[in-house]
Scaffold this motif. Sequence first.
Motif, PDB file in Angstrom:
ATOM      1  N   SER A  70       0.715  -1.067   0.050  1.00  0.00           N
ATOM      2  CA  SER A  70       0.002  -0.060  -0.203  1.00  0.00           C
ATOM      3  C   SER A  70       1.066   1.470  -0.108  1.00  0.00           C
ATOM      4  CB  SER A  70      -0.876  -0.017   1.192  1.00  0.00           C
ATOM      5  OG  SER A  70      -1.964  -0.777   1.005  1.00  0.00           O
ATOM      6  N   GLY A  71       0.300   2.409  -0.290  1.00  0.00           N
ATOM      7  CA  GLY A  71       1.012   3.652  -0.433  1.00  0.00           C
ATOM      8  C   GLY A  71       0.682   4.399   0.723  1.00  0.00           C
ATOM      9  N   GLY A  72       1.490   5.599   0.790  1.00  0.00           N
ATOM     10  CA  GLY A  72       1.089   6.389   2.110  1.00  0.00           C
ATOM     11  C   GLY A  72       2.135   5.745   3.112  1.00  0.00           C
ATOM     12  N   GLU A  73       2.252   6.578   4.334  1.00  0.00           N
ATOM     13  CA  GLU A  73       3.230   6.437   5.202  1.00  0.00           C
ATOM     14  C   GLU A  73       2.775   6.402   6.612  1.00  0.00           C
ATOM     15  OE1 GLU A  73       7.779   8.002   6.915  1.00  0.00           O
ATOM     16  OE2 GLU A  73       7.131   8.014   4.646  1.00  0.00           O
ATOM     17  N   LEU A  74       2.632   5.569   7.602  1.00  0.00           N
ATOM     18  CA  LEU A  74       2.263   5.790   8.710  1.00  0.00           C
ATOM     19  C   LEU A  74       3.120   6.703   9.563  1.00  0.00           C
ATOM     20  CD1 LEU A  74       0.962   2.249   9.882  1.00  0.00           C
ATOM     21  CD2 LEU A  74      -0.374   4.092   9.049  1.00  0.00           C
ATOM     22  N   THR A  75       2.328   7.562  10.759  1.00  0.00           N
ATOM     23  CA  THR A  75       2.918   8.329  11.738  1.00  0.00           C
ATOM     24  C   THR A  75       2.435   7.589  13.041  1.00  0.00           C
ATOM     25  OG1 THR A  75       1.192   9.770  11.661  1.00  0.00           O
ATOM     26  CG2 THR A  75       2.867  10.190  10.131  1.00  0.00           C
ATOM     27  N   LEU A  76       3.068   8.227  14.198  1.00  0.00           N
ATOM     28  CA  LEU A  76       2.372   7.736  15.428  1.00  0.00           C
ATOM     29  C   LEU A  76       1.012   8.079  15.591  1.00  0.00           C
ATOM     30  CD1 LEU A  76       5.615   9.041  17.688  1.00  0.00           C
ATOM     31  CD2 LEU A  76       5.136   6.421  17.111  1.00  0.00           C
ATOM     32  N   GLU A  77       0.550   8.958  15.075  1.00  0.00           N
ATOM     33  CA  GLU A  77      -0.835   9.423  15.086  1.00  0.00           C
ATOM     34  C   GLU A  77      -1.664   8.431  14.252  1.00  0.00           C
ATOM     35  OE1 GLU A  77       1.483  11.654  14.595  1.00  0.00           O
ATOM     36  OE2 GLU A  77       1.661  12.642  16.630  1.00  0.00           O
ATOM     37  N   ALA A  79      -1.098   5.730  13.163  1.00  0.00           N
ATOM     38  CA  ALA A  79      -0.494   4.104  13.434  1.00  0.00           C
ATOM     39  C   ALA A  79      -1.161   3.543  14.487  1.00  0.00           C
ATOM     40  CB  ALA A  79       0.870   3.791  13.426  1.00  0.00           C
ATOM     41  N   THR A  80      -2.169   4.244  15.364  1.00  0.00           N
ATOM     42  CA  THR A  80      -2.840   3.646  16.551  1.00  0.00           C
ATOM     43  C   THR A  80      -3.924   2.904  16.188  1.00  0.00           C
ATOM     44  OG1 THR A  80      -4.475   5.552  16.661  1.00  0.00           O
ATOM     45  CG2 THR A  80      -2.397   5.929  17.822  1.00  0.00           C
ATOM     46  N   VAL A  81      -4.389   1.950  17.154  1.00  0.00           N
ATOM     47  CA  VAL A  81      -5.419   0.944  16.748  1.00  0.00           C
ATOM     48  C   VAL A  81      -6.624   1.605  16.267  1.00  0.00           C
ATOM     49  CG1 VAL A  81      -6.882  -0.894  17.555  1.00  0.00           C
ATOM     50  CG2 VAL A  81      -4.406  -0.905  17.919  1.00  0.00           C
ATOM     51  N   PRO A  82      -7.082   2.858  17.027  1.00  0.00           N
ATOM     52  CA  PRO A  82      -8.363   3.529  16.474  1.00  0.00           C
ATOM     53  C   PRO A  82      -8.348   4.192  15.218  1.00  0.00           C
ATOM     54  CG  PRO A  82      -7.726   3.913  18.726  1.00  0.00           C
ATOM     55  CD  PRO A  82      -6.665   3.343  18.236  1.00  0.00           C
ATOM     56  N   ALA A  83      -6.945   4.615  15.030  1.00  0.00           N
ATOM     57  CA  ALA A  83      -6.960   5.223  13.699  1.00  0.00           C
ATOM     58  C   ALA A  83      -6.716   4.312  12.595  1.00  0.00           C
ATOM     59  CB  ALA A  83      -5.569   6.226  13.622  1.00  0.00           C
ATOM     60  N   GLY A 202       5.910   2.130  17.404  1.00  0.00           N
ATOM     61  CA  GLY A 202       5.822   3.225  18.282  1.00  0.00           C
ATOM     62  C   GLY A 202       4.585   3.377  19.060  1.00  0.00           C
ATOM     63  N   ALA A 203       3.287   3.397  18.285  1.00  0.00           N
ATOM     64  CA  ALA A 203       2.110   3.437  18.765  1.00  0.00           C
ATOM     65  C   ALA A 203       1.502   2.050  19.394  1.00  0.00           C
ATOM     66  CB  ALA A 203       1.201   3.944  17.558  1.00  0.00           C
ATOM     67  N   ALA A 204       2.241   1.240  19.408  1.00  0.00           N
ATOM     68  CA  ALA A 204       1.488   0.088  20.148  1.00  0.00           C
ATOM     69  C   ALA A 204       1.259   0.366  21.559  1.00  0.00           C
ATOM     70  CB  ALA A 204       2.533  -1.245  19.860  1.00  0.00           C
ATOM     71  N   ASP A 205      -0.034  -0.092  22.071  1.00  0.00           N
ATOM     72  CA  ASP A 205      -0.290   0.114  23.270  1.00  0.00           C
ATOM     73  C   ASP A 205      -1.469  -0.941  23.819  1.00  0.00           C
ATOM     74  OD1 ASP A 205      -1.207   1.272  25.834  1.00  0.00           O
ATOM     75  OD2 ASP A 205      -0.397   3.389  25.163  1.00  0.00           O
ATOM     76  N   SER A 206      -1.137  -1.738  24.998  1.00  0.00           N
ATOM     77  CA  SER A 206      -2.157  -2.563  25.308  1.00  0.00           C
ATOM     78  C   SER A 206      -3.494  -1.964  25.643  1.00  0.00           C
ATOM     79  CB  SER A 206      -1.626  -3.662  26.268  1.00  0.00           C
ATOM     80  OG  SER A 206      -1.135  -2.915  27.380  1.00  0.00           O
ATOM     81  N   ARG A 207      -3.454  -0.607  26.156  1.00  0.00           N
ATOM     82  CA  ARG A 207      -4.711   0.031  26.558  1.00  0.00           C
ATOM     83  C   ARG A 207      -5.775  -0.024  25.453  1.00  0.00           C
ATOM     84  NH1 ARG A 207      -5.178   5.525  24.979  1.00  0.00           N
ATOM     85  NH2 ARG A 207      -3.207   6.278  23.882  1.00  0.00           N
ATOM     86  N   TYR A 208      -5.219  -0.175  24.270  1.00  0.00           N
ATOM     87  CA  TYR A 208      -6.221  -0.089  22.977  1.00  0.00           C
ATOM     88  C   TYR A 208      -6.948  -1.676  23.147  1.00  0.00           C
ATOM     89  CZ  TYR A 208      -3.969   3.781  21.144  1.00  0.00           C
ATOM     90  OH  TYR A 208      -3.463   4.963  21.140  1.00  0.00           O
ATOM     91  N   THR A 209      -6.463  -2.624  23.615  1.00  0.00           N
ATOM     92  CA  THR A 209      -7.424  -3.857  23.840  1.00  0.00           C
ATOM     93  C   THR A 209      -8.087  -3.973  24.957  1.00  0.00           C
ATOM     94  OG1 THR A 209      -5.151  -4.906  23.893  1.00  0.00           O
ATOM     95  CG2 THR A 209      -6.307  -5.287  21.882  1.00  0.00           C
ATOM     96  N   LEU A 210      -7.287  -3.684  26.177  1.00  0.00           N
ATOM     97  CA  LEU A 210      -7.642  -3.697  27.336  1.00  0.00           C
ATOM     98  C   LEU A 210      -9.284  -2.744  27.561  1.00  0.00           C
ATOM     99  CD1 LEU A 210      -4.513  -3.427  29.595  1.00  0.00           C
ATOM    100  CD2 LEU A 210      -6.058  -5.096  29.314  1.00  0.00           C
ATOM    101  N   ASP A 211      -9.107  -1.710  26.880  1.00  0.00           N
ATOM    102  CA  ASP A 211     -10.293  -1.046  26.872  1.00  0.00           C
ATOM    103  C   ASP A 211     -11.476  -1.389  26.314  1.00  0.00           C
ATOM    104  OD1 ASP A 211      -8.728   0.978  28.360  1.00  0.00           O
ATOM    105  OD2 ASP A 211      -8.576   2.342  26.788  1.00  0.00           O
ATOM    106  N   LEU A 212     -11.249  -2.324  25.258  1.00  0.00           N
ATOM    107  CA  LEU A 212     -12.322  -2.951  24.654  1.00  0.00           C
ATOM    108  C   LEU A 212     -13.030  -4.176  25.380  1.00  0.00           C
ATOM    109  CD1 LEU A 212     -10.611  -3.496  21.240  1.00  0.00           C
ATOM    110  CD2 LEU A 212     -11.994  -1.536  21.873  1.00  0.00           C
ATOM    111  N   VAL A 213     -12.485  -4.808  26.264  1.00  0.00           N
ATOM    112  CA  VAL A 213     -13.102  -5.821  27.226  1.00  0.00           C
ATOM    113  C   VAL A 213     -14.469  -5.678  27.362  1.00  0.00           C
ATOM    114  CG1 VAL A 213     -12.862  -7.449  28.912  1.00  0.00           C
ATOM    115  CG2 VAL A 213     -10.689  -6.642  27.744  1.00  0.00           C
TER     116      VAL A 213
END
Length: 279
Positions: A70-77, A79-83, A202-213
């Motif tokens: 794919s084209g484009g380029e991820l940034t820290l913003e 590349a988060t799970v919600p984004a 860099g954007a990997a954060d387990s809160r994104y899955t913990l918050d979904l429980v």
Amino acid sequence: MSETTETRVLRTAVQVDGEAASYLTVEQDGPVVLLLHGTYWSRVWLPVLGGLAEAGLRPVALDLPGLGRSGGELTLETATVPALADWVARFASALKVSGPIAVAGHDIGGAVAQHLLAHDRLEVSRLALANSVLYDSWPVPGVARFRDPEVVAATTADEFLAARRQAVTTALAGAATKQRIADYLDPWTAPRVRRSWMAMAGAADSRYTLDLVPALQRSTTPKLLIWGEDDSFQKVEYAERFALEIPHTTLIRIPEAGHIPTENASSQVARALIDFFTE
């Protein structure tokens, strides 16, 4: 433009946010199954695409922005799970997919898939997770180190590729061959893709899955876990916990398979997905 990657499987693209969003598919009528990758790329789903298509499904294994083909380029913003979940919803819209859709996710792609369901970003009819991140199982050390900007800045291309080669070899387990390792590494030879991968790390954060429980515990959507038992990155104990705590979940364990069970036991994984998605 499309390129043939194996019998009946094509690589093609749609435009999302002004960039080419690449994906593998079998172009036929049938219920769409959206297949999401994580720290690898759409290659993880290639071994099961033909089987899904033969069962009458229309598999779509996408490459997230800046990754794979794919084209484009991820940034820290971005590349988060919600984004990334928001981007996948835009991808589905660009593909003109509407109504209930089956979704499968591997690795961090599994977190994106969980987010799509929990936050109604797509109307998910069924959710399958293959050796996915769950709860606080992530980021693993090899990924977490790239949350440090100094590590990112100091990592050379050769060092990055050597680290990913080691990770891919471990992930493939008994399916590791010279050609498969080269296939998995290929996109990372491009600097833009390496930068995107490090942004995802860099954007990997387990809160994104913990918050979904809580939302997942309320969900009545059928869920399937397919797990390579020998995975040293995402351990099967997390899958066992998820199956116990999240209603409407079935766990299928794949013996002698590692982090990418589609490579170790493609027929078994394809059969499990087919049975689940056509039930």
